[in-house]
Design a protein around this motif. Sequence first.
Motif, PDB file in Angstrom:
ATOM      1  N   ASP A  16       0.821  -1.217   0.000  1.00 25.56           N
ATOM      2  CA  ASP A  16       0.000   0.000   0.000  1.00 25.56           C
ATOM      3  C   ASP A  16       0.855   1.266   0.000  1.00 25.56           C
ATOM      4  O   ASP A  16       0.343   2.364  -0.236  1.00 25.56           O
ATOM      5  CB  ASP A  16      -0.956   0.013   1.183  1.00 25.56           C
ATOM      6  CG  ASP A  16      -0.242  -0.036   2.523  1.00 25.56           C
ATOM      7  OD1 ASP A  16       0.930  -0.427   2.558  1.00 25.56           O
ATOM      8  OD2 ASP A  16      -0.877   0.316   3.536  1.00 25.56           O
ATOM      9  N   LEU A 126       1.332  -5.598  -6.783  1.00 22.91           N
ATOM     10  CA  LEU A 126      -0.114  -5.372  -6.671  1.00 22.91           C
ATOM     11  C   LEU A 126      -0.938  -6.272  -7.575  1.00 22.91           C
ATOM     12  O   LEU A 126      -2.120  -6.499  -7.313  1.00 22.91           O
ATOM     13  CB  LEU A 126      -0.447  -3.906  -7.012  1.00 22.91           C
ATOM     14  CG  LEU A 126       0.157  -2.817  -6.133  1.00 22.91           C
ATOM     15  CD1 LEU A 126      -0.336  -1.451  -6.591  1.00 22.91           C
ATOM     16  CD2 LEU A 126      -0.175  -3.035  -4.664  1.00 22.91           C
ATOM     17  N   GLY A 127      -0.320  -6.787  -8.640  1.00 21.29           N
ATOM     18  CA  GLY A 127      -1.068  -7.473  -9.683  1.00 21.29           C
ATOM     19  C   GLY A 127      -1.461  -6.470 -10.757  1.00 21.29           C
ATOM     20  O   GLY A 127      -1.677  -5.287 -10.477  1.00 21.29           O
ATOM     21  N   ASN A 129      -4.176  -5.931 -12.715  1.00 26.42           N
ATOM     22  CA  ASN A 129      -5.476  -5.258 -12.662  1.00 26.42           C
ATOM     23  C   ASN A 129      -5.537  -4.229 -11.536  1.00 26.42           C
ATOM     24  O   ASN A 129      -6.076  -3.130 -11.717  1.00 26.42           O
ATOM     25  CB  ASN A 129      -6.604  -6.280 -12.512  1.00 26.42           C
ATOM     26  CG  ASN A 129      -6.776  -7.137 -13.748  1.00 26.42           C
ATOM     27  OD1 ASN A 129      -6.420  -6.722 -14.852  1.00 26.42           O
ATOM     28  ND2 ASN A 129      -7.305  -8.342 -13.572  1.00 26.42           N
ATOM     29  N   THR A 130      -4.972  -4.554 -10.382  1.00 24.14           N
ATOM     30  CA  THR A 130      -4.976  -3.609  -9.263  1.00 24.14           C
ATOM     31  C   THR A 130      -4.103  -2.406  -9.574  1.00 24.14           C
ATOM     32  O   THR A 130      -4.454  -1.264  -9.247  1.00 24.14           O
ATOM     33  CB  THR A 130      -4.493  -4.298  -7.977  1.00 24.14           C
ATOM     34  OG1 THR A 130      -5.357  -5.403  -7.681  1.00 24.14           O
ATOM     35  CG2 THR A 130      -4.506  -3.325  -6.803  1.00 24.14           C
ATOM     36  N   ALA A 131      -2.953  -2.648 -10.216  1.00 25.67           N
ATOM     37  CA  ALA A 131      -2.072  -1.536 -10.589  1.00 25.67           C
ATOM     38  C   ALA A 131      -2.788  -0.591 -11.550  1.00 25.67           C
ATOM     39  O   ALA A 131      -2.717   0.640 -11.403  1.00 25.67           O
ATOM     40  CB  ALA A 131      -0.791  -2.066 -11.207  1.00 25.67           C
ATOM     41  N   GLU A 133      -6.006  -0.186 -11.814  1.00 28.90           N
ATOM     42  CA  GLU A 133      -7.068   0.485 -11.062  1.00 28.90           C
ATOM     43  C   GLU A 133      -6.524   1.627 -10.217  1.00 28.90           C
ATOM     44  O   GLU A 133      -7.151   2.693 -10.112  1.00 28.90           O
ATOM     45  CB  GLU A 133      -7.784  -0.537 -10.171  1.00 28.90           C
ATOM     46  CG  GLU A 133      -9.022  -0.006  -9.476  1.00 28.90           C
ATOM     47  CD  GLU A 133     -10.116   0.407 -10.448  1.00 28.90           C
ATOM     48  OE1 GLU A 133     -10.897   1.318 -10.097  1.00 28.90           O
ATOM     49  OE2 GLU A 133     -10.185  -0.159 -11.553  1.00 28.90           O
ATOM     50  N   ARG A 134      -5.351   1.435  -9.623  1.00 30.85           N
ATOM     51  CA  ARG A 134      -4.772   2.467  -8.774  1.00 30.85           C
ATOM     52  C   ARG A 134      -4.244   3.650  -9.569  1.00 30.85           C
ATOM     53  O   ARG A 134      -4.179   4.771  -9.052  1.00 30.85           O
ATOM     54  CB  ARG A 134      -3.627   1.875  -7.926  1.00 30.85           C
ATOM     55  CG  ARG A 134      -4.060   0.835  -6.902  1.00 30.85           C
ATOM     56  CD  ARG A 134      -4.898   1.431  -5.778  1.00 30.85           C
ATOM     57  NE  ARG A 134      -4.181   2.423  -5.008  1.00 30.85           N
ATOM     58  CZ  ARG A 134      -3.437   2.143  -3.953  1.00 30.85           C
ATOM     59  NH1 ARG A 134      -3.317   0.890  -3.546  1.00 30.85           N
ATOM     60  NH2 ARG A 134      -2.829   3.108  -3.298  1.00 30.85           N
ATOM     61  N   ARG A 136      -5.250   4.513 -12.960  1.00 32.98           N
ATOM     62  CA  ARG A 136      -6.033   4.997 -14.092  1.00 32.98           C
ATOM     63  C   ARG A 136      -6.740   6.321 -13.818  1.00 32.98           C
ATOM     64  O   ARG A 136      -7.135   7.019 -14.758  1.00 32.98           O
ATOM     65  CB  ARG A 136      -7.051   3.947 -14.532  1.00 32.98           C
ATOM     66  CG  ARG A 136      -8.165   3.670 -13.549  1.00 32.98           C
ATOM     67  CD  ARG A 136      -9.048   2.524 -14.030  1.00 32.98           C
ATOM     68  NE  ARG A 136      -9.516   2.739 -15.386  1.00 32.98           N
ATOM     69  CZ  ARG A 136     -10.043   1.781 -16.146  1.00 32.98           C
ATOM     70  NH1 ARG A 136     -10.134   0.543 -15.684  1.00 32.98           N
ATOM     71  NH2 ARG A 136     -10.475   2.053 -17.358  1.00 32.98           N
TER      72      ARG A 136
END
Length: 343
Positions: A16, A126-127, A129-131, A133-134, A136
């Motif tokens: 995080d 983070l992976g 998709n999470t990256a 999302e964080r 975009r």
Amino acid sequence: MCAMRLSERQPEIRPDELVESLVPPPRFDDVRLATYLPNEDEPSQRAAVTACAEFITEVNSDSKAKPRWRRLFGGAGNGETGVSGRYFDGGFGVGKTHLLASIWHAVEGPKAYATFVELTHLVGALGFNTAVERLRAHRLLAIDEFELDDPGDTMLVTRLLSELMNAGVRIAATSNTLPDKLGEGRFAAEDFLREIHALSARFAVVRVDGPDYRHRGLAPAPEPLDDAALRESAASKADSTLDDFDELCTALQSLHPSRYGRLLDGVSVVHLSQVRPASDQNVALRLVSFADRLYDRAIPVLVSGQPVSELFGAEMLSGGYRKKYLRAVSRLAALARDGAVIS
């Protein structure tokens, strides 16, 4: 006073923290376009400042006008496929990172700044998709030291950039070309555009030519100290470190390069004893990343053994990672001169 040992540290970065830590390094806290001093013999440098100012205006104007839902959920479906990125192409020591950090400081948030290595580590931690999302919802992602030598990482980052640009995120990136071969910079720009293939039409290339400012008219790296003088220097300076070179190389092997910056938190001066040419390519590349983080934090370096200019042998300097090694030598020599001033 007993000096600290970097080889005994085990820095950690929580997932995080990764996105929150994506800011320019301390050396570039105060840089702005107004503080960039173009070399009057290199017209491309003044033109690059103008290109940066225009890009800043574009990003701030576009992000103000764009509704939040388009930034969050993407704009590709609305025909947003024009030029929205900038790639700064040039040799080391021409101020590309200064320009990139200046763009970051001038653009309104949310925004992120990362080296290529930090970006790949972010995705790994983070992976994918999470990256995405964080990141975009950001207006800008600035990427320093874009690397093309690992096909897997290049494909990963290209995919990430595609997702982010489709979401309306503006991208600015730098990498290095060799300054000693006429026209070679052009080919490096072509390499970049080829490797990001599907995105190439969405980047404008900005040339930044010129000699390495870190060494214009300056002496080469200073001669090493003897071991006794090195120990005395380390003992006399608050928050300094003292490590055997081979032991530090072993310690760096156990850390991901994205943690090298955290390794240097609170350090004022780095002392390395018995420095010698890197033993193999893997060790050399880790030392490049370490040198970059030292330079980011403007930490002086003092050594015994061989001078930092001899860290990479002739075989390595003639290979595919030549420009990385030359950049590292350039930066370490500058830090060694800083160290000589305070020794």
